[in-house]
Enzyme design. Structure first.
Site, short mmCIF file in Angstrom:
data_model
loop_
_atom_site.label_atom_id
_atom_site.label_comp_id
_atom_site.label_asym_id
_atom_site.label_seq_id
_atom_site.Cartn_x
_atom_site.Cartn_y
_atom_site.Cartn_z
CE LYS A 216 -3.33 -3.00 0.10
NZ LYS A 216 -4.19 -3.46 1.28
C1 LIG Z 1 -5.00 -4.56 1.63
C2 LIG Z 1 -6.77 -4.48 1.58
C3 LIG Z 1 -7.41 -4.93 2.84
C4 LIG Z 1 -6.71 -5.61 3.91
O1 LIG Z 1 -5.69 -4.85 4.40
P1 LIG Z 1 -4.74 -6.06 5.29
O2 LIG Z 1 -3.80 -4.63 5.89
O3 LIG Z 1 -4.11 -6.35 4.29
O4 LIG Z 1 -5.29 -6.40 6.13
C5 LIG Z 1 -8.83 -4.77 2.70
N1 LIG Z 1 -9.53 -4.17 1.28
C6 LIG Z 1 -8.72 -3.71 0.57
C7 LIG Z 1 -9.39 -3.15 -0.60
C8 LIG Z 1 -7.40 -3.94 0.45
O5 LIG Z 1 -6.56 -3.69 -0.55
#
Ligand SMILES: *Cc1c(COP(=O)(O)O)cnc(C)c1O
Length: 416
Positions: A216
């Site tokens: 991210k």
């Molecule tokens: C990455 C992501 C999540 C979950 O995040 P984590 O930190 O991996 O638990 C949820 N929704 C979307 C759309 C994501 O891209």
């Protein structure tokens, strides 16, 4: 070759700063050590991040400390919201948020089917049922018309997902949810730093869930946050992340109290100060990260214009894109090649292509437990067959970008 040891050349940022050499002490690779593949996403860690983590390790607080509070304040301010609650990951943020919004057994939560499975899974965690909405055929965000058809007496919450980093149609979703008396929240795990009509998303949607997973925009290792202008809502998330206990350890220390009350069932979803220190340090670079993502997207746009069989997703000018993913749609029938073939060829050339996402309702867990399957969301199902994610992350060098461009140009202009 000049540049970092594991990259293919220096990264020239728009402001003239060379990412790998511009920071005083750092030279970190743009890909996984020893690997030759350019990943679709990757963290960008520098020596100042390492120093920030080291400093907190020498401090008094490794968890429930002041760095968590500082990280919450900084992220929520960046997103245009007054309050933040840091949690262990983005999935925990969704779980805590759905709980705090009062979603429970018997309720339905409408989610777009094109998303990471966690958006829907969090509805199951609180005992509710996810209902899968179809997506806009051009930008793949949740289709308000599909949501409108699905809202019923059991609907409690609609969740928008800012797919690839481009915000949803929040005007349409907001009007619809107000009119029908249901909650609207955002899974903005792709969209740290995105805007809607020039406003940060925290001003547009009641509450957002964020993730700080390494792919991210900023990394904490694992991490997530709920941000909102609703103080009571964020407080409810903070209690939920701490076993349902109404005060945390530091608050009791400061108040000189030993007793605490568990008012409801919660979890241990806390984020440590170690993670928060990394996040705070990373957040200082968010604007530069976003600028580099935009620069790479613009380079792809220019290079792919006029290329046959390939079409990037539609852009909505009023929605400020955060470019978590650069997704293209490919006419595989026209190209005369399957996605599997193209995928393997590109991977073989060191291009870390990926696919985001299999529509959630096609996962076997949902097929077997909710009876979902083909035909439920025809737009998403058809779009899915055409999707390919290309690498985009701030550590990519100009040479990396050109490597991706050349590979796509070679593969798509040569038919058969
Ligand atoms: C990455 C992501 C999540 C979950 O995040 P984590 O930190 O991996 O638990 C949820 N929704 C979307 C759309 C994501 O891209």
């Amino acid at each position: 070759m000049a540049g970092p040891r594991f990259g293919r050349g220096p990264v020239a940022f728009g402001d003239g700063v060379d990412y790998h050499t511009g920071f005083a002490r750092g030279t970190f690779p743009s890909r996984t050590r020893g690997e030759t593949v350019i990943p679709y996403g990757r963290q960008c860690i520098d020596e100042d991040d390492v120093a920030a983590v080291a400093a907190v390790l020498r401090s008094d607080w490794l968890t429930t400390g002041p760095t968590v509070a500082a990280f919450e304040a900084a992220v929520s301010a960046r997103m245009g919201a007054a309050f933040g609650c840091a949690v262990a990951n983005g999935t925990a943020a969704l779980h805590s948020l759905y709980h705090a919004l009062g979603v429970g057994p018997g309720d339905e939560v409408i989610v777009p089917t094109i998303t990471f499975a966690a958006t829907a899974n969090a509805a199951l965690y609180v005992g509710a049922t996810p209902v899968f909405a179809d997506v806009d055929p051009d930008d793949l965000t949740i289709d308000p018309a599909s949501v409108e058809r699905l809202i019923g007496p059991k609907t409690k919450l609609v969740v928008g997902v800012d797919y690839a980093g481009q915000p949803c149609d929040y005007d349409a979703l907001g009007a619809l949810c107000r009119e029908r008396g249901v909650e609207l929240a955002a899974d903005s795990c792709h969209a740290l730093g995105a805007t809607y009509k020039g406003r940060p998303l925290g001003e547009v949607v009641r509450a957002l869930a964020l993730s700080f997973h390494p792919v991210k925009h900023i990394a904490t290792g694992e991490g997530g946050m709920i941000v909102s202008n609703d103080e009571a809502l964020v407080k409810a998330c903070a209690i939920f992340r701490n076993h349902g206990v109404t005060t945390d350890f530091r608050q009791r220390e400061q108040a000189g109290l030993w007793s605490y009350d568990m008012a409801g069932l919660g979890y241990n979803y806390r984020l440590s100060d170690i993670h928060a220190a990394l996040g705070l340090s990373q957040l200082k670079k968010l604007d530069r990260f976003l600028a580099r993502r935009r620069e790479i997207a613009a380079a792809f746009d220019a290079a792919f214009a006029g290329l046959p069989f390939l079409k990037p997703l539609a852009r909505r000018p009023e929605r400020g894109h955060a470019w978590h993913l650069y997704v293209v749609r490919i006419d595989f029938a026209g190209l005369g090649k399957s996605r599997r073939e193209l995928f393997q060829e590109l991977r073989g050339e060191g291009i870390g292509v990926n696919v985001h996402y299999l529509p959630t309702h096609l996962h076997s867990h949902y097929r077997t437990t909710l009876g979902t399957g083909e035909g439920l969301c025809p737009v998403a199902e058809a779009a899915y067959e055409t999707l390919l994610t290309l690498p985009i992350h701030p550590g990519m060098t100009d040479v990396d970008v050109q490597t991706v461009v050349s590979a796509l140009q070679n593969r798509l202009s040569r038919v058969g």
